[in-house]
Enzyme design. Sequence first.
Site, PDB file in Angstrom:
ATOM      1  N   ASN A   1     -18.289  -5.841  -0.103  1.00 25.19           N
ATOM      2  CA  ASN A   1     -17.175  -5.569   0.849  1.00 25.19           C
ATOM      3  C   ASN A   1     -16.943  -4.002   0.988  1.00 25.19           C
ATOM      4  OD1 ASN A   1     -16.241  -8.348  -0.211  1.00 25.19           O
ATOM      5  ND2 ASN A   1     -15.905  -8.320   1.944  1.00 25.19           N
TER       6      ASN A   1
ATOM      7  N   ASP B   1       0.823  -1.449  -0.058  1.00 23.87           N
ATOM      8  CA  ASP B   1       0.080   0.030   0.203  1.00 23.87           C
ATOM      9  C   ASP B   1       0.804   1.178  -0.042  1.00 23.87           C
ATOM     10  OD1 ASP B   1      -1.926  -1.910   0.347  1.00 23.87           O
ATOM     11  OD2 ASP B   1      -1.895  -1.651   2.487  1.00 23.87           O
TER      12      ASP B   1
ATOM     13  N   TYR C   1      13.108   3.208 -41.979  1.00 20.41           N
ATOM     14  CA  TYR C   1      12.811   3.617 -43.489  1.00 20.41           C
ATOM     15  C   TYR C   1      11.600   2.982 -43.797  1.00 20.41           C
ATOM     16  CZ  TYR C   1      13.702   3.773 -48.444  1.00 20.41           C
ATOM     17  OH  TYR C   1      13.433   4.084 -49.958  1.00 20.41           O
ATOM     18  N   GLU C   2      10.685   3.858 -44.309  1.00 19.08           N
ATOM     19  CA  GLU C   2       9.237   3.312 -44.597  1.00 19.08           C
ATOM     20  C   GLU C   2       8.659   2.538 -43.481  1.00 19.08           C
ATOM     21  OE1 GLU C   2       9.326   1.500 -48.341  1.00 19.08           O
ATOM     22  OE2 GLU C   2       9.494   3.339 -49.587  1.00 19.08           O
TER      23      GLU C   2
ATOM     24  N   HIS D   1      -3.225  -1.165  -4.980  1.00 19.51           N
ATOM     25  CA  HIS D   1      -3.109  -0.072  -4.147  1.00 19.51           C
ATOM     26  C   HIS D   1      -2.013   0.725  -4.310  1.00 19.51           C
ATOM     27  CE1 HIS D   1      -4.518   1.309  -0.103  1.00 19.51           C
ATOM     28  NE2 HIS D   1      -3.905   2.071  -0.231  1.00 19.51           N
TER      29      HIS D   1
ATOM     30  N   HIS E   1       7.681  -3.375 -31.478  1.00 18.82           N
ATOM     31  CA  HIS E   1       7.803  -4.867 -32.108  1.00 18.82           C
ATOM     32  C   HIS E   1       6.136  -5.202 -32.791  1.00 18.82           C
ATOM     33  CE1 HIS E   1       6.458  -7.118 -28.489  1.00 18.82           C
ATOM     34  NE2 HIS E   1       7.016  -6.198 -28.038  1.00 18.82           N
TER      35      HIS E   1
ATOM     36  N   GLU F   1     -11.457  -0.459  -3.522  1.00 16.76           N
ATOM     37  CA  GLU F   1     -10.761   0.196  -2.472  1.00 16.76           C
ATOM     38  C   GLU F   1      -9.485   0.730  -2.984  1.00 16.76           C
ATOM     39  OE1 GLU F   1      -9.602  -2.940   0.091  1.00 16.76           O
ATOM     40  OE2 GLU F   1      -7.785  -3.590  -1.078  1.00 16.76           O
TER      41      GLU F   1
END
Length: 473
Positions: free
Chosen positions: A179, A40, A450-451, A280, A356, A216
């Site tokens: 919760n 945390d 290149y290109e 967290h 990539h 949370e």
Amino acid sequence: MAMLVALAACLVAPGSPAQAAVPDSPAVTYTNPIAEKRADPHIFRHTDGYYYFTATVPEYDRIVLRRATTIQGLSTAQEVTIWTKHSSGVMGAHIWAPEIHFIDGKWYVYFAAGASNDVWAIRMYVLEGTGSNPLTATWAEKGQIRTQWESFSLDATTFVVGGVRYLAWAQRDPSVNNNTDIYLARMANPWTITGTPVMLSRPTYSWETVGYKVNEGPAVIQHGGKVFMSYSASATDSNYCLGLLSASASADLLDAANWTKSSTPVFTSKAGTSQYGPGHNSFTVSEDGRSDVLVYHDRSYKDISGDPLNDPNRRTRVQKLYWKADGTPDFGIPVADGVTPQRLSSYNLADRFIRHWEYRARVEAGVSPLADSQFRVVTGLTGSGTVSLESANFPGYYLRHKNFEVWLEKNDGTARFASDATFSWRAGLADPAGVSYESYNYAGRYIRHYEYLLYVQAPSTATDRADATFYAQ
């Protein structure tokens, strides 16, 4: 038309290459983890030039602070205990998730705690510190933050938008079978909310309800006229992840209708980099103030024996937070331990990054996923004094040239691969503020586009040199 314009920029006449501006947010790199057995995490950069770091300790019995002039320096900074749990009664157990803030000339630490006679009677509390250095400040208990219910509540954080200070936190609605939800209210002072709190988010998506129905750990960052609130969801094992809420900074933030919730998590476990249960989080800024930095915890393994709360091995980690062209944050992936990766943008095609794609290296705009355009600049496979570029999302894979084309391939351990995947770092051929990469085994040849495809070639014109220059971001 946009493609033709970009192609023209790639093939302009010698001596007059297009030029991109030096990026506003240059590369910043750190070495993870920052702190072992610290969950945390909250890192606050103060105007005194120090970063202040606090986190949950696995004993759940105290609040600790470190400070350093750099984020990396926090890893070896002296740690000071500024407060210890009560021996009995409230604030006597489960000391969780401290955050440190500086408000109106004083220091404040927000934290959650249970009671010695009821460890699950978790409530939010505040400490006030007087003194310029919070590690040596005098701390006073300001008491419990009272909300609309006397129920399980934790993870208080505070922020200011439009001159108004708010408190965001997580709390259980006694009438609902879950919760915790995320709530927001204005503050009358640093330890008191005012007005009627509003619920911003309730765990309803499948990725928010694995193990437990949890929202949370709210954390706020502002960018481009918008307010973004990340939060953590599900159980605190490998299912833990980050969600995201967003709103216009000019909107009424206490109207839940003005907030938009992402339907998918924005930061999740990544087996390929051995990072599990990232969550967290908090946000800070780089030492030069030009990059946003994501701070979070996770574990280096997936499987946990017993209750995750009894597993002490959540570690504090940091990595650069990037921003998409539409102004929204791109969290990417939790990167591998060790040095954090960077991106390489083209000198003459400012919106294009080396990436990539099906293992072929190219330059492209709007790269998704972000990690396809992130590379760790590591010691060259042939040895010190050189560098190799390792894929962020495929550890062990490196950019290498093959028939003078640049590909991403897995290191096969051969001398040939090491040579092909090793480069010498050079100041940018078209701009010394940039970087160019000269082939280790073909001196005079550089990585260039290149290109839009990458090659290693010998630059002979100004355009060639521009195509072989990149900015680290």
